[in-house]
Every structure is written in C-alpha cells, then in structure tokens.
Design an enzyme around this catalytic site. Sequence first.
Site, PDB file in Angstrom:
ATOM      1  N   VAL A   1       0.937  -1.171  -0.056  1.00 20.43           N
ATOM      2  CA  VAL A   1      -0.017  -0.009   0.127  1.00 20.43           C
ATOM      3  C   VAL A   1       0.961   1.236  -0.006  1.00 20.43           C
ATOM      4  CG1 VAL A   1      -1.675   1.407   1.420  1.00 20.43           C
ATOM      5  CG2 VAL A   1      -1.767  -1.093   1.153  1.00 20.43           C
TER       6      VAL A   1
ATOM      7  N   ASN B   1     -14.514  -4.605   2.888  1.00 15.88           N
ATOM      8  CA  ASN B   1     -13.891  -5.889   2.863  1.00 15.88           C
ATOM      9  C   ASN B   1     -14.577  -7.053   3.132  1.00 15.88           C
ATOM     10  OD1 ASN B   1     -11.737  -5.045   1.316  1.00 15.88           O
ATOM     11  ND2 ASN B   1     -10.236  -5.159   2.961  1.00 15.88           N
TER      12      ASN B   1
ATOM     13  N   GLY C   1      -8.234 -15.752  -0.169  1.00 16.46           N
ATOM     14  CA  GLY C   1      -7.156 -15.830   0.416  1.00 16.46           C
ATOM     15  C   GLY C   1      -6.690 -14.515   0.479  1.00 16.46           C
TER      16      GLY C   1
ATOM     17  N   CYS D   1      -5.811  -9.661   3.264  1.00 10.23           N
ATOM     18  CA  CYS D   1      -6.736  -8.644   3.875  1.00 10.23           C
ATOM     19  C   CYS D   1      -8.002  -9.453   4.467  1.00 10.23           C
ATOM     20  CB  CYS D   1      -7.339  -7.677   2.801  1.00 10.23           C
ATOM     21  SG  CYS D   1      -5.845  -6.629   2.248  1.00 10.23           S
TER      22      CYS D   1
ATOM     23  N   LYS E   1      -3.906 -15.257  -5.589  1.00  8.91           N
ATOM     24  CA  LYS E   1      -4.679 -14.927  -6.772  1.00  8.91           C
ATOM     25  C   LYS E   1      -3.665 -14.712  -7.957  1.00  8.91           C
ATOM     26  CE  LYS E   1      -5.300  -9.968  -6.486  1.00  8.91           C
ATOM     27  NZ  LYS E   1      -6.303  -8.913  -6.311  1.00  8.91           N
TER      28      LYS E   1
HETATM   29  C1  UDX Z   1      -8.932  -6.805  -1.554  1.00 11.81           C
HETATM   30  C2  UDX Z   1      -9.883  -5.875  -1.594  1.00 11.81           C
HETATM   31  O1  UDX Z   1     -10.305  -6.238  -2.976  1.00 11.81           O
HETATM   32  C3  UDX Z   1      -9.113  -4.574  -1.760  1.00 11.81           C
HETATM   33  O2  UDX Z   1     -10.219  -3.503  -1.920  1.00 11.81           O
HETATM   34  C4  UDX Z   1      -8.645  -4.270  -0.555  1.00 11.81           C
HETATM   35  O3  UDX Z   1      -8.077  -2.862  -0.512  1.00 11.81           O
HETATM   36  C5  UDX Z   1      -7.668  -5.322  -0.078  1.00 11.81           C
HETATM   37  O4  UDX Z   1      -8.382  -6.450  -0.024  1.00 11.81           O
HETATM   38  P1  UDX Z   1      -6.983  -8.315  -2.647  1.00 11.81           P
HETATM   39  O5  UDX Z   1      -6.839  -8.955  -1.412  1.00 11.81           O
HETATM   40  O6  UDX Z   1      -5.792  -7.861  -3.346  1.00 11.81           O
HETATM   41  O7  UDX Z   1      -8.053  -7.052  -2.347  1.00 11.81           O
HETATM   42  O8  UDX Z   1      -7.542  -9.219  -3.777  1.00 11.81           O
HETATM   43  P2  UDX Z   1      -9.189  -9.476  -4.198  1.00 11.81           P
HETATM   44  O9  UDX Z   1      -9.157  -9.343  -5.903  1.00 11.81           O
HETATM   45  O10 UDX Z   1     -10.206  -8.846  -3.668  1.00 11.81           O
HETATM   46  O11 UDX Z   1      -9.489 -11.150  -3.928  1.00 11.81           O
HETATM   47  C6  UDX Z   1      -9.019 -11.736  -2.620  1.00 11.81           C
HETATM   48  C7  UDX Z   1      -9.221 -13.193  -2.720  1.00 11.81           C
HETATM   49  O12 UDX Z   1     -10.719 -13.487  -3.259  1.00 11.81           O
HETATM   50  C8  UDX Z   1      -8.758 -13.724  -3.803  1.00 11.81           C
HETATM   51  O13 UDX Z   1      -8.124 -14.711  -3.282  1.00 11.81           O
HETATM   52  C9  UDX Z   1      -9.401 -14.195  -4.739  1.00 11.81           C
HETATM   53  O14 UDX Z   1      -8.845 -15.489  -5.579  1.00 11.81           O
HETATM   54  C10 UDX Z   1     -10.750 -14.410  -4.140  1.00 11.81           C
HETATM   55  N1  UDX Z   1     -11.812 -14.072  -4.993  1.00 11.81           N
HETATM   56  C11 UDX Z   1     -12.102 -13.085  -5.486  1.00 11.81           C
HETATM   57  C12 UDX Z   1     -12.779 -15.249  -5.240  1.00 11.81           C
HETATM   58  O15 UDX Z   1     -12.498 -16.316  -4.807  1.00 11.81           O
HETATM   59  N2  UDX Z   1     -13.902 -14.994  -6.161  1.00 11.81           N
HETATM   60  C13 UDX Z   1     -14.323 -13.751  -6.563  1.00 11.81           C
HETATM   61  O16 UDX Z   1     -15.225 -13.684  -7.082  1.00 11.81           O
HETATM   62  C14 UDX Z   1     -13.288 -12.823  -6.306  1.00 11.81           C
END
Ligand code: UDX
Length: 430
Positions: A11, A208, A257, A260, A320
Amino acid sequence: MKVTVVGAGYVGLVTGATLAERGHDVTCVDSDLPKVRMLEAGGVPIHEPGLPELLAGVRKSGRLGFGADVAAAAGGAEVVMMTVGTPTDPQGKADLSSVEAAARTIATGLRDYAVVVEKSTVPVRTGERVRRTMERNVRPGVEFDVASNPEFLREGTAVEDARKPSRIVLGVPNGRAEKVLRRLYEGFESPILVTNVETAEMIKHASNAFLATKISFVNAVSRLCEKSGANVEEVARGMGLDPRIGAQFLRAGVGYGGSCFAKDLEAFAEIASQLGYEFRLLREVQAVNREQRAHVVELLRQELWVLREKRVTLLGLAFKPDTDDVRDAPSLDVAQRLRAEGAIVRAHDPVAGAKAKAMLPDLDLAADPYAAADGADAVVLVTEWPAYKGLDFMRLRKVMRQPVIVDARNLWDPSAARAAGFHYRSIGRP
Ligand code: UDX
C-alpha cells in the site's frame, strides 16, 4: 505538497509512487533497512504489475525518496500517511502495535501543522487512539489532525487502482484537515466522500467484509449446485445481471485468501464484539471459506479414494493471479491438508514459488506445469494464472500417472478436459 508515507509495503509504495506521479514530493520510510537500500538502489521489492515502470518514472523526476527515519521524514510534511502492517493477534484482534509506534514517532518529528492519515485498515475508533497518543508526544505548540483515508487497492491491479480509485474516502475531524486532503487528491477524477473519522474506518472494514461475504455466498451456492445439477457459473451470471447484485465477486472456487479478507473479517468481528454487537454473519462467512478449502481436498479424495502416497500437483501458489503474495493462500492450506493425509505434493507457480517455499520449506517446486505434473495422480488448479488457461491437456495427460484434474477455480472448459480423457472435477458445475 510534501508527503511522508510510513511503511513501504504494497500500500505504502504504490500510494507513495502514485502521489509522486501527481506532482507531490513524497518520502517513503520503512524500518526494514535492507528494503530501503534496495529501493534507493532502484530495486522493486514486490511483484506488482506496472510498479517497476511507475517507480522508474517518479525516481527520475526526483519526487520520490526513501528513508528509515520516521521522525525526520515527518518533520516538515503536510501529510503523513500511515501504511504500516496491522496483522491479527492471537485473539483475532488487529495488532495495532506498529500503528501506535508510528503515531508516537511521527508526533515527536512534527514541526508544523500536518494531517496524519490512517491508510492501513484499522478498527473503528483507532483514529481517536492515534490522536490521543500523538497529543502526549508532540512538541508544545505543534498542531495536527488525524484523518482516515482508507485504501481499496487490490494486489495485481494496485497501480491502476491507486491511479483511478473507485472512490476517495476522506474521514476528517474538521474543515482544515479536509482542505489539506482535498489538495492532496486534486486532479484525481474519482468521487470524493467526506465523512467523520469513524465512518471512514467503518467503510473500509465493511467493504472488505461485504466482498468476502459475496464470495462465501456464491461458494455456498456452488455446494448446492454440486448436489442438484445446477451450474454455479450460470447462476452467478443470472444473479449478477441484476444491477442491485452486480456481477463481480461471484466467482466460486477454493475461497478467498490474501493478506486482507481473513484478517479484516476477524478484526471486524472482534471490534464489533468489543462494542457489544455479535456480528455472527462474519463468523459464518469465514467458516464457509475454510470449508471450501477442505472441500477441494474432498473432491480429490472422491476421485483418488486413498490419498496416502498419491502424487498431487498444485498449479498456482499465489493467493490470486498476478501477484507473488502467498499470505493466507488457499494453496498452502490445501498442500498441508494433503500432506496430513500422506499425499506427496509438488507445485508450480509462475512467480510465487520462492515465497511459498519460505512458508513451506520442504515444498517440492517444479520449473513448469508439465514437469510439476510428471508422474502425478492428480492435478489441482489452485490459482487461475492466465498462463494455465491454454495448457495442453494431451501433453499433461501423457506425463501423468492417472488422468485426474480438480479445477478449484473453474478455469478450464469441462468438456475440453473430458475430451482429453481426464476425470475432471470443478466447483459447482455439473
Ligand atoms: C482486497 C480488496 O479487494 C481490496 O479492495 C482491499 O484493499 C484489499 O483486499 P486483494 O486481497 O488484493 O484485495 O484481492 P481481491 O481481488 O479482492 O481477491 C481476494 C481473494 O478473493 C483472492 O484469493 C481471490 O482469488 C478471491 N476471489 C475474488 C474469489 O474467490 N472469487 C471472486 O469472485 C473474487
């Protein structure tokens, strides 16, 4: 404006570089000296698309500097942003010791009025604690305000998100702080929402938690789909076309995962409880997410019957795609569950191998997906890296001992996998 960013993690680094790109003079400080040296020498400590280019550009302009002395960097800054880590403590509460330490040190360094901004995700009312802590440590006569300006950037698209935030939330105690922060974000085209500090803090946790809830909701629906012959992808499409629901964050899979969601849900439930409200929904969201990881192993068990001494290949270790981050990655959990049942695990990831190995030192890593699958009884797709999309099923099948795929992210077309002779399982699809 002169801006100091405390904490050069995902960040801090991305935010600092983006503000420098907008013409501010930014100093990123971090207590991790080797990291600071690396940044000073032109290195990039994290894998984030677009970040090396962004850093190279702002370094040339001379508007982004690095350092390790928080107090010195805070002195003379108009805005000091705190982007330090807020991990979960053993009780599930947010461990705010880095925030507290940063607040004290920033206070001792301030020489003129500054707005000190919480950018890290913190429980509601942290701003109040920061303010009180700073008041005890600031030089006599020096004024300051504490504001909350949560970030919403996602790993993998952090640079894009920082340049064009979906919204800019300014949680401020008064008009003076609001004016300063509005100047900071001059030129950004995003909607600006001005609230009090507590509301801004709550917006971050609630956002979140809501996104995680969407994911767990669709994962729960996927389980029902598996039992009923419905297709979760089509169900999600059908739901998502309703603008009140929206199509995003309805991808069923192995669950969320990352650094956050789990941490923030835990901390949100915990602060709720401290404030006298049991947010049971959040506990259930977490439970569904944990079950989903176990369910992937169960699908494998259904195919292979006995897991002991089976060779299982995990494709994808990052939590991811487009990141090397493995914090709370489902892959590590699945690997440990498989090993606990006596399976032999090998893995591949385009970039996260080294970080995964730091967490699981004896993890067997292969150089490419085919080498990873050589002699395997099953392949489990854990992270939907674009590079895996076009995998050659025939070639994969030839190197494997048994033709079994568990696609835990619904990346592949079931009929293509089956046409290549695979016993193919995915999440919530018939
Ligand atoms: C998240 C929030 O989106 C962001 O706004 C915040 O600032 C930080 O946390 P991030 O953890 O980087 O961001 O990834 P994100 O794209 O949100 O995905 C989080 C997890 O959810 C990943 O493991 C992803 O694979 C999973 N996911 C996401 C799913 O399983 N299904 C979905 O439809 C979307």
